[in-house]
Write an enzyme that holds these catalytic residues in place. Structure first.
Site, PDB file in Angstrom:
ATOM      1  N   GLY A   1      60.063  36.165  44.714  1.00 60.18           N
ATOM      2  CA  GLY A   1      59.074  35.273  44.133  1.00 60.18           C
ATOM      3  C   GLY A   1      58.441  35.766  42.844  1.00 60.18           C
TER       4      GLY A   1
ATOM      5  CB  VAL B   1      49.867  46.741  49.655  1.00 59.33           C
ATOM      6  CG1 VAL B   1      51.042  47.316  48.885  1.00 59.33           C
ATOM      7  CG2 VAL B   1      50.061  45.253  49.934  1.00 59.33           C
TER       8      VAL B   1
ATOM      9  CG  ASN C   1      52.950  39.221  43.400  1.00 53.44           C
ATOM     10  OD1 ASN C   1      52.747  38.076  43.039  1.00 53.44           O
ATOM     11  ND2 ASN C   1      53.918  39.530  44.274  1.00 53.44           N
TER      12      ASN C   1
ATOM     13  CB  SER D   1      45.701  30.854  44.361  1.00 50.95           C
ATOM     14  OG  SER D   1      46.235  29.563  44.602  1.00 50.95           O
TER      15      SER D   1
ATOM     16  CE1 TYR E   1      47.167  32.418  48.957  1.00 50.82           C
ATOM     17  CE2 TYR E   1      46.322  30.318  48.169  1.00 50.82           C
ATOM     18  CZ  TYR E   1      47.089  31.445  47.975  1.00 50.82           C
ATOM     19  OH  TYR E   1      47.776  31.622  46.805  1.00 50.82           O
TER      20      TYR E   1
ATOM     21  CE  LYS F   1      46.045  35.031  46.572  1.00 51.99           C
ATOM     22  NZ  LYS F   1      46.604  36.258  45.942  1.00 51.99           N
TER      23      LYS F   1
ATOM     24  N   PRO G   1      48.182  31.425  39.174  1.00 49.95           N
ATOM     25  CG  PRO G   1      50.017  32.675  39.837  1.00 49.95           C
ATOM     26  CD  PRO G   1      48.527  32.653  39.893  1.00 49.95           C
ATOM     27  CB  SER G   2      49.698  25.705  39.492  1.00 50.83           C
ATOM     28  OG  SER G   2      49.617  24.528  40.265  1.00 50.83           O
TER      29      SER G   2
END
Length: 213
Positions: A19, A64, A90, A142, A155, A159, A185-186
């Protein structure tokens, strides 16, 4: 041919197996960076693409969200290369769950992977950047935090936390020559997104954009 804007820089990318993380790792390599990928999953495909760009690659398998794993990964990077210049945080998960069904354990799991990992990875590599007087940290947030969408409370909260963490780190670390930015990012056509059944939303997202793709 990419401009060698990152020649001889040492870059660490978490969630590098696929990704956006994979694309980031390859993009850095194409610009001259030596790339270290940190992921729980097999990063063999990323390794091939980085090496095809003619750059050195180191793969580290680690969780991580685990302080122990992150410390071990940081030691491996610094023992091999002596410093780290660029960190791209990321790694992340984006499970869909109605708020009424969201458990505290799942809430904590999402925060551990999406937000705690950014704190842990940054803490591990900031000392090297301070010693060099130069560093670049990029945290992935996001675009979804700015729109209404169902079943993503954990989520979105994690973010939004990334944005606060980034602002705080930028204020604290700028004096040492370290910049900290968040990239938002979208909806992106990755294997992870498609595996969550989001294919139908890609068309909807495209229709909302100025460029319909």
């Amino acid at each position: 041919c990419r401009s060698m804007t990152h020649k001889s820089r040492i870059a660490v990318v978490s969630g590098s197996a696929s990704g956006i993380g994979q694309a980031t790792a390859v993009g850095l390599a194409e610009r001259g960076a030596i790339v270290i990928g940190v992921d729980l999953n097999d990063s063999a495909e990323t390794a091939e693409r980085v090496k095809a760009a003619g750059r050195e690659w180191l793969s580290i398998q680690a969780d991580v969200s685990s302080p122990k794993d992150v410390d071990a990964a940081a030691r491996g990077c610094l023992d091999r290369f002596g410093k780290v210049d660029i960190l791209v945080n990321n790694a992340g998960v984006f499970p869909k769950c109605p708020f009424g069904d969201l458990t505290f354990d799942e809430w904590k799991r999402v925060f551990a992977i999406n937000l705690d990992s950014q704190f842990l990875m940054s803490k591990a590599f900031v000392p090297s950047m301070k010693a060099s007087g130069w560093g670049r940290i990029v945290n992935l947030t996001s675009g979804s935090v700015q729109i209404a969408s169902d079943n993503m409370a954990a989520y979105k909260a994690s973010k939004m936390g990334t944005i606060g963490l980034t602002r705080g780190m930028a204020s604290d670390l700028g004096r040492y020559g370290i910049t900290v930015n968040a990239v938002s990012p979208s909806l992106t056509r990755t294997a992870g997104v498609l595996s969550y059944g989001a294919k139908e939303f890609l068309g909807m997202a495209a229709d909302m954009q100025a460029i319909k793709r």
